[in-house]
Scaffold this active site. Structure first.
Site, mmCIF file in Angstrom:
data_model
loop_
_atom_site.group_PDB
_atom_site.id
_atom_site.type_symbol
_atom_site.label_atom_id
_atom_site.label_comp_id
_atom_site.label_asym_id
_atom_site.label_seq_id
_atom_site.Cartn_x
_atom_site.Cartn_y
_atom_site.Cartn_z
ATOM 1 N N CYS A 153 23.064 -23.942 -41.101
ATOM 2 C CA CYS A 153 24.140 -23.715 -40.143
ATOM 3 C C CYS A 153 25.423 -24.493 -40.432
ATOM 4 O O CYS A 153 26.515 -23.909 -40.321
ATOM 5 C CB CYS A 153 23.676 -23.916 -38.697
ATOM 6 S SG CYS A 153 22.214 -24.902 -38.468
ATOM 7 N N ARG A 172 12.728 -29.939 -45.817
ATOM 8 C CA ARG A 172 12.472 -30.834 -44.690
ATOM 9 C C ARG A 172 11.288 -31.715 -45.014
ATOM 10 O O ARG A 172 10.265 -31.232 -45.483
ATOM 11 C CB ARG A 172 12.191 -30.030 -43.412
ATOM 12 C CG ARG A 172 13.399 -29.225 -42.998
ATOM 13 C CD ARG A 172 13.170 -28.410 -41.753
ATOM 14 N NE ARG A 172 14.363 -27.599 -41.508
ATOM 15 C CZ ARG A 172 14.461 -26.690 -40.530
ATOM 16 N NH1 ARG A 172 13.443 -26.491 -39.717
ATOM 17 N NH2 ARG A 172 15.572 -26.003 -40.386
ATOM 18 N N GLN A 189 14.560 -19.668 -45.394
ATOM 19 C CA GLN A 189 14.740 -19.001 -44.100
ATOM 20 C C GLN A 189 15.504 -17.700 -44.284
ATOM 21 O O GLN A 189 16.441 -17.651 -45.085
ATOM 22 C CB GLN A 189 15.573 -19.887 -43.167
ATOM 23 C CG GLN A 189 14.932 -21.189 -42.791
ATOM 24 C CD GLN A 189 15.861 -22.007 -41.904
ATOM 25 O OE1 GLN A 189 17.009 -22.245 -42.269
ATOM 26 N NE2 GLN A 189 15.371 -22.425 -40.756
ATOM 27 N N ASP A 206 17.873 -16.633 -42.636
ATOM 28 C CA ASP A 206 18.716 -17.242 -41.618
ATOM 29 C C ASP A 206 19.947 -16.386 -41.338
ATOM 30 O O ASP A 206 20.436 -15.686 -42.222
ATOM 31 C CB ASP A 206 19.168 -18.611 -42.139
ATOM 32 C CG ASP A 206 19.455 -19.586 -41.023
ATOM 33 O OD1 ASP A 206 19.313 -19.205 -39.854
ATOM 34 O OD2 ASP A 206 19.810 -20.734 -41.343
ATOM 35 N N HIS A 254 23.686 -16.626 -38.704
ATOM 36 C CA HIS A 254 24.424 -17.223 -37.590
ATOM 37 C C HIS A 254 25.444 -16.221 -37.103
ATOM 38 O O HIS A 254 26.167 -15.638 -37.895
ATOM 39 C CB HIS A 254 25.063 -18.538 -38.034
ATOM 40 C CG HIS A 254 24.027 -19.556 -38.387
ATOM 41 N ND1 HIS A 254 23.623 -19.790 -39.668
ATOM 42 C CD2 HIS A 254 23.250 -20.335 -37.594
ATOM 43 C CE1 HIS A 254 22.652 -20.687 -39.663
ATOM 44 N NE2 HIS A 254 22.408 -21.035 -38.428
ATOM 45 N N LYS A 263 16.008 -21.621 -26.731
ATOM 46 C CA LYS A 263 15.694 -20.594 -27.720
ATOM 47 C C LYS A 263 14.634 -19.629 -27.223
ATOM 48 O O LYS A 263 13.925 -19.900 -26.254
ATOM 49 C CB LYS A 263 15.241 -21.246 -29.018
ATOM 50 C CG LYS A 263 14.085 -22.209 -28.869
ATOM 51 C CD LYS A 263 13.772 -22.897 -30.197
ATOM 52 C CE LYS A 263 12.544 -23.780 -30.060
ATOM 53 N NZ LYS A 263 11.936 -24.143 -31.329
ATOM 54 N N HIS A 308 21.865 -18.943 -33.573
ATOM 55 C CA HIS A 308 21.044 -19.087 -34.785
ATOM 56 C C HIS A 308 19.894 -18.100 -34.636
ATOM 57 O O HIS A 308 19.316 -18.011 -33.561
ATOM 58 C CB HIS A 308 20.404 -20.469 -34.883
ATOM 59 C CG HIS A 308 21.343 -21.614 -34.733
ATOM 60 N ND1 HIS A 308 21.625 -22.466 -35.752
ATOM 61 C CD2 HIS A 308 22.042 -22.075 -33.665
ATOM 62 C CE1 HIS A 308 22.444 -23.412 -35.342
ATOM 63 N NE2 HIS A 308 22.727 -23.194 -34.073
#
Length: 645
Positions: free
Chosen positions: A337, A366, A384, A386, A388, A472, A518
């Site tokens: 992000c 991570r 991911q 991912d 946004h 979320k 997200h």
RNA sequence: GCCGAUGUAGCUCAGUUGGCCAGAGCAGCUGAUUUGUAAUCUGCAGGUCGGGGGUUCGAAUCCCUUCAUCGGCUCCA
């Protein structure tokens, strides 16, 4: 007399003070044997508890969650009784029923309980159960309860009691064992015919890692031996679906201690599946107005200081990478992000341009605790899917709903029907865990709840599970043995836009703050493929399968023709192999069936003569012969059917 | 990170209370066979028994330590 209303709406009259078991007996003795608890006016009760007023009554059998719950909760008490008999002085924490069975957290003092001790405990339980001990309920004052457990020296129970309000405390006793418990329980130990203790594990007292680690013993019981046998078979079958096992057998992925734990290595076939998913999703995203971006695997430490992640997770992350330049530090990116926010900031934005949907298959790193790593579902490096979404506040709910649609669409294509949706809100009693204003949190939480409701999505709401920057909506899917994993997630974030000072020009020609969402659909490629493996037992849908077909010549005499067919299929983008070994056809079929290749194409004299191939579908058998061109269009139409929805 | 268990060939597993050069099946490689819908036969090769240290005349086996894995707990941006 009192009136009892049954679930079917019928009403019968009984003497005041009758209990549910007596009512069941009057209906039928068989029912009385099969019933384990009663729901009285919506509250689950012991069968033996007298009913003094008009009430609604539901009798809970094994098939009812409330019935199983009472059964297993009583089993936990039975195990505690056995433990106390075998280990005098043992202290007890809590012992609830769970989805599959029950556990009890105990403090055995100096003793150590291991799995080799379980059979002895199990036998003691069986011995006690066969005595048909009665579970009796007793209300006591707080003082009486405290005295009892202080005398016994059970500090865990006294801690629990000290937090209860006087007048609401009940004890249950069976045999020589008395426990602090809200209930309800079975009338007696009699129905517990089949008992199995599953495992032991450490568990922190009250889930707090600062406190003592107790010994947790997991077990399960059934009213019939047959049910236990079936459960054990289910567990065995589940082991065969384990993605770690199938991943190794089918050569999809591996790990290497030299590379490092939790760092998955995708092998060619696994990488094909992963890439097929990425290609497919990319196509879907483009149709839905997403823009694909790409960002580096590292970022300056200041990026994460700006985002707030450094403060929150910096100490528990892979530590910064230094450069020859004094004071310059980079971090492996733990999320995409912040990078995306800087892409947003690279150009000016008008209210007319929004929403901006920015997607990336972004690999992140991570530092998960070593004990947390688990196959592909919990790793230290993962990609991911991912995205946004930057939008105006008035667009938020529509965007949110659009993402719910997208997730449901993808799940439908992949036959993920057994998922749950969870709304995660912040813990209102622990606000310091989160960043951002109360006002923004309120708005974001309401937007999620509203959007889910408008899409008719069944959700469970859990407080305290929100991300630190916003609430979320998570989509959870179970693995082979029922562990829940989060895949898709949609998170509202008012926080990062402020930290990165994201703005757009409104129709009033003033600067405005966009809202950020997200979201992932797969969650991560790693976790998604893992769950996909466990759902399909490695029999992937044709469109995802790394290899669509394998040609099996009956003898080497037919290799020339087989190679010609191979070339045609591969030129038609149908990834095909050939098994040229001088093995018997039965052997070749067996080996390739086990590799889960969707189609086996057998070629012998007849096929060469007729210019055909004999098609066998994996797991199903012979499907007859067809021309190669027919097979090509057949495969293409099958694939189109799978991904057209 | 914490509690407990496990670690023998690529995979699945044997290896009695410490004692002949550590075994098998599958997979791999040889050679023979040329096969019609789930296992053809032959031979060969493959292991510093997770790593390190110790006890012992002698360790896969006992002890310590370390790494990894498994089941949980905590955590999960």
């Amino acid at each position: 007399m009192i009136k009892i209303t049954f679930p079917d709406g019928s009403i019968r009259e009984y003497n005041k003070g009758i209990n549910s078991l007596e009512i069941a007996e009057q209906i039928s003795p068989r029912l009385a044997r099969e019933v384990y608890s009663a729901t009285v006016n919506g509250e689950v009760w012991d069968l033996s508890r007298p009913i003094d007023n008009d009430a609604t009554l539901k009798l809970n059998k094994w098939e009812d969650e409330e019935g199983k719950h009472a059964f297993w909760h009583s089993s936990a008490h039975l195990m505690a009784e056995a433990l106390e008999a075998l280990y005098p002085g043992m202290k007890f924490g809590i012992g609830p029923a769970i989805e599959q069975g029950f556990y009890y957290d105990v403090d055995p003092g100096e003793a150590v309980i291991t799995e080799s001790d379980l059979p002895a405990i199990e036998n003691k339980m069986k011995e006690l159960a066969s005595k048909n001990e009665v579970y009796s309920r007793r209300s006591v004052s707080k003082k009486e309860a405290l005295d009892l457990f202080t005398k016994k020296g059970d500090e865990y129970k006294t801690e629990l009691i000290s937090e209860l309000t006087d007048g609401t405390i009940t004890l249950y006793t069976q045999g020589n064992f008395t426990d602090l418990c809200r209930g309800p329980h079975l009338p007696s130990t009699e129905p517990m015919k089949a008992i199995k203790l599953i495992s032991v594990a450490g568990a922190y007292w009250r889930g707090n890692e600062k406190r003592k680690m107790l010994t947790r013993i997991y077990g399960i019981t059934f009213p019939k031996q047959k049910l236990l046998d079936e459960y054990l078979v289910f567990l065995e079958e589940a082991k065969k679906r384990d993605h770690r096992k199938i991943g190794r057998e089918l050569e999809l992925f591996t790990f290497s201690p030299k590379v490092g734990m939790g760092l998955p290595l995708w092998m060619p076939k696994g990488a094909d599946i992963r890439q097929n998913l990425i290609n497919f999703l990319t196509g879907v995203l483009r149709k839905r107005g997403y823009k694909i971006v790409a960002t580096p695997h590292i970022g300056n430490v200041n990026l994460y200081k700006t985002s707030g992640h450094f403060e929150k997770y910096g100490a528990d992350s892979f530590q910064p990478i230094s450069t020859p330049q004094e004071g310059e530090q980079f971090m492996l990116k733990p999320m995409n992000c912040p990078h995306h926010c800087e892409i947003y900031n690279a150009t000016p934005h008008s209210y007319k341009d929004l929403p901006l949907r920015m997607a990336e298959f972004g690999t992140v790193y991570r530092y998960e605790q070593s004990g947390e790593l688990h196959g592909l579902t919990r790793v230290r490096s993962f990609t991911q899917d991912d995205a946004h979404l930057y939008c105006r506040p008035d667009q938020l709910r529509e965007e949110f709903k659009g993402i719910i649609d997208l997730i449901l669409y993808i799940f439908r294509i992949l036959n993920f029907n057994d998922f749950t949706a969870q709304v995660s809100l912040r813990d209102p009693n622990n606000k310091q865990k989160y960043i951002g204003s109360d006002e923004n949190w309120e708005r974001a939480e309401q937007d999620i709840i509203q959007a889910a409701a408008e899409k008719g999505l069944q959700t469970t709401v859990v407080t305290g599970e929100a991300a630190f920057y916003g609430p979320k909506l998570d989509f959870m899917v179970k693995d082979a043995i029922g562990r829940k994993w989060q895949l898709g997630t949609i998170q509202v974030d008012y926080n990062l836009p402020e930290r990165f000072d994201l703005v757009y020009n409104g129709s009033d020609n003033q600067k405005h703050r966009p809202v950020m969402i997200h979201r992932t659909i797969f969650g991560s490629m790693e976790r998604f493929v893992a769950v996909l493996i466990e759902n399909t037992i490695g029999k992937f849908p044709l469109w995802l399968a790394p290899e669509k077909a394998v040609i099996l010549p009956i003898s080497e005499k037919f290799n020339d023709y087989a190679l010609k067919v191979l070339e045609i299929l591969n030129n038609s983008d149908i990834c095909t192999l050939i098994d040229e070994r001088s093995e018997k056809i039965g052997k070749k079929i067996r080996d390739n069936e086990l590799k889960r290749i969707p189609y086996l194409l057998i070629i012998g004299e007849k096929e060469v003569e007729n210019g055909t191939i004999a098609v066998r579908k994996q797991g199903e058998g012979d499907k007859g012969s067809m021309k190669v061109e027919e097979f090509v269009s057949f495969i293409n139409s099958e694939i189109n059917k799978e991904i057209a929805l």
